[in-house]
Scaffold this active site. Structure first.
Site, mmCIF file in Angstrom:
data_model
loop_
_atom_site.group_PDB
_atom_site.id
_atom_site.type_symbol
_atom_site.label_atom_id
_atom_site.label_comp_id
_atom_site.label_asym_id
_atom_site.label_seq_id
_atom_site.Cartn_x
_atom_site.Cartn_y
_atom_site.Cartn_z
ATOM 1 N N HIS A 84 24.704 -5.201 13.272
ATOM 2 C CA HIS A 84 24.338 -4.119 14.177
ATOM 3 C C HIS A 84 24.993 -4.342 15.540
ATOM 4 O O HIS A 84 25.134 -5.487 16.000
ATOM 5 C CB HIS A 84 22.816 -4.056 14.362
ATOM 6 C CG HIS A 84 22.083 -3.648 13.135
ATOM 7 N ND1 HIS A 84 21.726 -2.349 12.867
ATOM 8 C CD2 HIS A 84 21.655 -4.383 12.074
ATOM 9 C CE1 HIS A 84 21.094 -2.293 11.705
ATOM 10 N NE2 HIS A 84 21.049 -3.517 11.197
ATOM 11 N N GLY A 140 17.911 -1.604 12.118
ATOM 12 C CA GLY A 140 18.423 -1.158 13.409
ATOM 13 C C GLY A 140 17.373 -1.231 14.502
ATOM 14 O O GLY A 140 17.671 -1.587 15.648
#
Length: 267
Positions: free
Chosen positions: A154, A213
């Site tokens: 990420h 996320g």
């Protein structure tokens, strides 16, 4: 012509097609994910999740997840919560603490019940990694952000205009800095301390939410001293509670899991 029963579920709007492959094997999951995820010509989803028997004694069950473009993902936090609800409410287990094997390791899922039904689910997402050369090799031209691996890569970008920014994550997903592509988050710390986040998922594009996320965003906010170790992460589809524990350095994600509908698709 064979028929495959499936269940559509979502965690904070992050929707997947779930198939119990212990009963109904899927021979070509990459192709199935592409066809079934099409929101105009298929069932419509962010991808396909296969629920499997664990091949190792350390886990109760296993999962494989294929993005809408057919690529296989390492892990999905929202899908893990949904699998917990599926396993318990469909009678595949009576455990309220489930060990789930993923491509990024064994995750422990904690079910929170209300009136006999799974209301919320907590997933132990293990220890975040801030420097992983498999996924991140900075190159010139990359905009400022924070890299976090939650078992998948990420890149979190903080902005004061998170709701106005045009999410063109494809350019960043495939940036040379990310050898295996990357999930991209755009985030903003609100006056109330909550973190507003929008996400571009590797292999799926813009999604309503992303569990890994949300975890990466909370960790990035903490390491950049924008937030503490516990955060409410507000995504387009709902809010997830993230705690980065000081005692074991694990990240714990808590949020909803919902059934949408059951169906059968022809092969």
């Amino acid at each position: 012509m064979s028929k495959i029963p499936f269940t559509k579920m979502h965690g904070a709007g992050n929707d997947y097609i779930y198939v119990d492959t212990m009963l109904h094997p899927v021979a070509h999951p990459e192709a199935a994910a592409r066809a079934w995820s099409d929101r105009h010509r298929g069932i419509g989803s962010d991808g396909l999740v296969l629920i499997e028997q664990s091949p190792v004694p350390e886990a109760d069950f296993a999962m494989r997840i294929f993005n809408a473009d057919g690529s296989e993902a390492m892990m999905c936090g929202n899908a893990s919560r949904c699998i917990g609800k599926y396993l318990y409410e469909r009678g595949l287990t009576q455990k309220k603490q489930i060990k789930l094997l993923t491509l990024s390791g064994v995750k422990t899922i904690y079910l929170h019940l209300r009136n006999g039904h799974v209301n919320d689910v907590t997933v132990d997402m293990l220890v975040p990694v801030l420097d992983d050369s498999r996924y991140f090799a900075p190159t010139p031209g990359l905009c400022e952000g924070t890299f976090v691996s939650m078992g998948n890569p990420h890149y979190v970008i903080f902005t004061d205009h998170v709701d106005e920014v045009e999410v063109k994550g494809r350019l960043l997903e495939c940036h040379p800095s990310f050898p295996q592509r990357c999930n991209i988050e755009f985030a903003h710390i609100k006056p109330d301390g909550n973190i507003r986040t929008r996400v571009w998922e590797r292999g799926s594009g813009i999604t309503m939410a992303c569990g890994t996320g949300a975890c990466a965003t909370a960790v990035a906010a903490c390491v950049t001293q924008r937030s503490g170790r516990a955060s409410q992460v507000e995504m387009d589809g709902g809010t997830l509670h993230i705690e980065w524990s000081e005692s074991d350095n694990h990240v714990y994600m808590t949020g909803p899991a919902e059934f949408a509908f059951d169906g059968v698709i022809n092969l």
